[in-house]
Design a protein around this motif. Structure first.
Motif, PDB file in Angstrom:
ATOM      1  N   ALA A  43       0.656   4.592  11.874  1.00  0.00           N
ATOM      2  CA  ALA A  43      -0.096   3.589  12.623  1.00  0.00           C
ATOM      3  C   ALA A  43      -1.513   4.072  12.930  1.00  0.00           C
ATOM      4  N   ARG A  44      -1.653   5.332  13.319  1.00  0.00           N
ATOM      5  CA  ARG A  44      -2.986   5.868  13.609  1.00  0.00           C
ATOM      6  C   ARG A  44      -3.854   5.882  12.361  1.00  0.00           C
ATOM      7  N   SER A  45      -3.242   6.239  11.230  1.00  0.00           N
ATOM      8  CA  SER A  45      -3.987   6.232   9.975  1.00  0.00           C
ATOM      9  C   SER A  45      -4.445   4.822   9.624  1.00  0.00           C
ATOM     10  N   GLU A  46      -3.563   3.861   9.822  1.00  0.00           N
ATOM     11  CA  GLU A  46      -3.894   2.461   9.557  1.00  0.00           C
ATOM     12  C   GLU A  46      -5.004   1.975  10.477  1.00  0.00           C
ATOM     13  N   GLU A  47      -4.952   2.374  11.728  1.00  0.00           N
ATOM     14  CA  GLU A  47      -5.953   1.927  12.691  1.00  0.00           C
ATOM     15  C   GLU A  47      -7.346   2.459  12.362  1.00  0.00           C
ATOM     16  N   ARG A  48      -7.416   3.682  11.854  1.00  0.00           N
ATOM     17  CA  ARG A  48      -8.725   4.227  11.489  1.00  0.00           C
ATOM     18  C   ARG A  48      -9.377   3.387  10.393  1.00  0.00           C
ATOM     19  N   GLU A  49      -8.571   2.958   9.439  1.00  0.00           N
ATOM     20  CA  GLU A  49      -9.113   2.136   8.354  1.00  0.00           C
ATOM     21  C   GLU A  49      -9.515   0.748   8.855  1.00  0.00           C
ATOM     22  N   VAL A  50      -8.672   0.162   9.703  1.00  0.00           N
ATOM     23  CA  VAL A  50      -8.968  -1.172  10.215  1.00  0.00           C
ATOM     24  C   VAL A  50     -10.208  -1.134  11.113  1.00  0.00           C
ATOM     25  N   ALA A  51     -10.354  -0.060  11.899  1.00  0.00           N
ATOM     26  CA  ALA A  51     -11.513   0.060  12.779  1.00  0.00           C
ATOM     27  C   ALA A  51     -12.807   0.126  11.973  1.00  0.00           C
ATOM     28  N   GLN A  52     -12.773   0.827  10.851  1.00  0.00           N
ATOM     29  CA  GLN A  52     -13.960   0.902  10.006  1.00  0.00           C
ATOM     30  C   GLN A  52     -14.303  -0.451   9.404  1.00  0.00           C
ATOM     31  N   ARG A  53     -13.283  -1.239   9.124  1.00  0.00           N
ATOM     32  CA  ARG A  53     -13.512  -2.524   8.462  1.00  0.00           C
ATOM     33  C   ARG A  53     -13.949  -3.608   9.437  1.00  0.00           C
ATOM     34  N   PHE A  54     -13.356  -3.653  10.630  1.00  0.00           N
ATOM     35  CA  PHE A  54     -13.610  -4.771  11.536  1.00  0.00           C
ATOM     36  C   PHE A  54     -14.458  -4.391  12.757  1.00  0.00           C
ATOM     37  N   HIS A  77       1.292  -3.057  16.191  1.00  0.00           N
ATOM     38  CA  HIS A  77       2.106  -2.647  15.036  1.00  0.00           C
ATOM     39  C   HIS A  77       3.516  -3.227  15.123  1.00  0.00           C
ATOM     40  N   PRO A  78       3.639  -4.542  15.072  1.00  0.00           N
ATOM     41  CA  PRO A  78       4.963  -5.157  15.224  1.00  0.00           C
ATOM     42  C   PRO A  78       5.927  -4.830  14.085  1.00  0.00           C
ATOM     43  N   THR A 103       0.831  -1.195   0.000  1.00  0.00           N
ATOM     44  CA  THR A 103       0.000   0.000   0.000  1.00  0.00           C
ATOM     45  C   THR A 103       0.874   1.257   0.000  1.00  0.00           C
ATOM     46  N   LYS A 104       0.223   2.411  -0.233  1.00  0.00           N
ATOM     47  CA  LYS A 104       0.950   3.680  -0.168  1.00  0.00           C
ATOM     48  C   LYS A 104       1.525   3.898   1.225  1.00  0.00           C
ATOM     49  N   ARG A 105       0.802   3.460   2.231  1.00  0.00           N
ATOM     50  CA  ARG A 105       1.298   3.594   3.600  1.00  0.00           C
ATOM     51  C   ARG A 105       2.543   2.745   3.811  1.00  0.00           C
ATOM     52  N   ASP A 106       2.550   1.550   3.259  1.00  0.00           N
ATOM     53  CA  ASP A 106       3.737   0.685   3.349  1.00  0.00           C
ATOM     54  C   ASP A 106       4.943   1.351   2.706  1.00  0.00           C
ATOM     55  N   TRP A 107       4.716   1.959   1.557  1.00  0.00           N
ATOM     56  CA  TRP A 107       5.818   2.592   0.848  1.00  0.00           C
ATOM     57  C   TRP A 107       6.327   3.826   1.593  1.00  0.00           C
ATOM     58  N   ARG A 108       5.432   4.545   2.291  1.00  0.00           N
ATOM     59  CA  ARG A 108       5.885   5.672   3.109  1.00  0.00           C
ATOM     60  C   ARG A 108       6.743   5.183   4.275  1.00  0.00           C
ATOM     61  N   ALA A 109       6.333   4.067   4.881  1.00  0.00           N
ATOM     62  CA  ALA A 109       7.140   3.492   5.962  1.00  0.00           C
ATOM     63  C   ALA A 109       8.506   3.058   5.439  1.00  0.00           C
ATOM     64  N   MET A 110       8.515   2.462   4.262  1.00  0.00           N
ATOM     65  CA  MET A 110       9.767   2.021   3.655  1.00  0.00           C
ATOM     66  C   MET A 110      10.630   3.220   3.273  1.00  0.00           C
ATOM     67  N   GLY A 111       9.994   4.288   2.806  1.00  0.00           N
ATOM     68  CA  GLY A 111      10.734   5.492   2.438  1.00  0.00           C
ATOM     69  C   GLY A 111      11.410   6.138   3.628  1.00  0.00           C
TER      70      GLY A 111
END
Length: 218
Positions: free
Chosen positions: A177-188, A140-141, A31-39
């Motif tokens: 991580a907070r951005s990721e959690e907002r998406e996961v919270a909406q999904r699950f 967020h391991p 994802t774009k978030r993964d690539w930002r973490a990698m960057g």
């Protein structure tokens, strides 16, 4: 240049490329978030290896300020192991406690990234929330893994730029991580709320309950 180990720009580029590819083989950004973490991790590597084999900026700056107090603080490759010089270690810098601890932290970081990716991939295939393995300890391991690798490098070869960058990157990963959690919270929904209620974001609890141990083993 006092040491031929500096000014080796092909070695700078080679090390950056090797560690980026190595990290991507564990992290496998999608994802774009993964690539930002990698960057963010790549930026840390660029700052690190530029000083490790290119220009020892930190040694130049600190050598002029602390050189009389710490005579080993000179522009040699061995002088780049700042913790050794500042604590008076006179043996092989690659066998110092700091260097050995750095190997442990770097290895643990890459292992954590890889182990977390396996559990995340399994959960994605089954369309469920990842809550087992490393995800049973923290939410967020993989970000923890990147930070462990950076800490390992800071133990081995601290520089002014990387010491400045590290807390900034901690904030960057926390925001991702907070951005990721907002998406996961909406999904699950409720499943996520229950999981987040008993699982820390980054720092694992020192003591776990029997229920926690059972959950991590599933």
């Amino acid at each position: 240049m006092a040491d031929a180990a500096y000014g080796l720009w092909p070695l700078v580029f080679l090390n950056i490329a090797l560690f980026v590819v190595f990290a991507m083989s564990f992290f496998r950004p999608q994802t774009k978030r993964d690539w930002r973490a990698m960057g963010a991790f790549t930026a840390f590597l660029v700052a690190l290896f530029t000083e490790m084999y290119g220009i020892p900026l930190t040694i130049y700056l600190l050598g002029s300020w602390l050189g009389s107090r710490f005579p080993l603080l000179r522009d040699t490759h061995a002088g780049g192991h700042l913790w050794n010089d500042l604590t008076g270690w006179t043996g092989d810098p690659h066998l110092s406690p700091f260097h050995l601890a750095s190997y442990v932290a770097i290895a643990a970081g890459f292992w954590l990234i890889s182990a977390a990716w396996v559990r995340l991939h399994e959960a994605a295939k089954e369309d469920r929330l990842a809550t087992t393995g490393p995800y049973g300890r923290v939410r967020h391991p993989q970000y923890d893994g990147f930070l462990l690798v950076m800490i390992g490098f800071l133990l081995q070869w601290p520089t002014i730029p990387t010491l400045i960058m590290f807390p900034i990157l901690v904030v960057v990963y926390a925001r991702l991580a907070r951005s990721e959690e907002r998406e996961v919270a909406q999904r699950f929904g409720e499943h996520w709320i229950a999981y987040a209620a008993h699982t820390p974001a980054f720092l694992p609890r020192l003591r776990s309950t029997p229920a926690d141990r059972v959950r991590r083993q599933r």
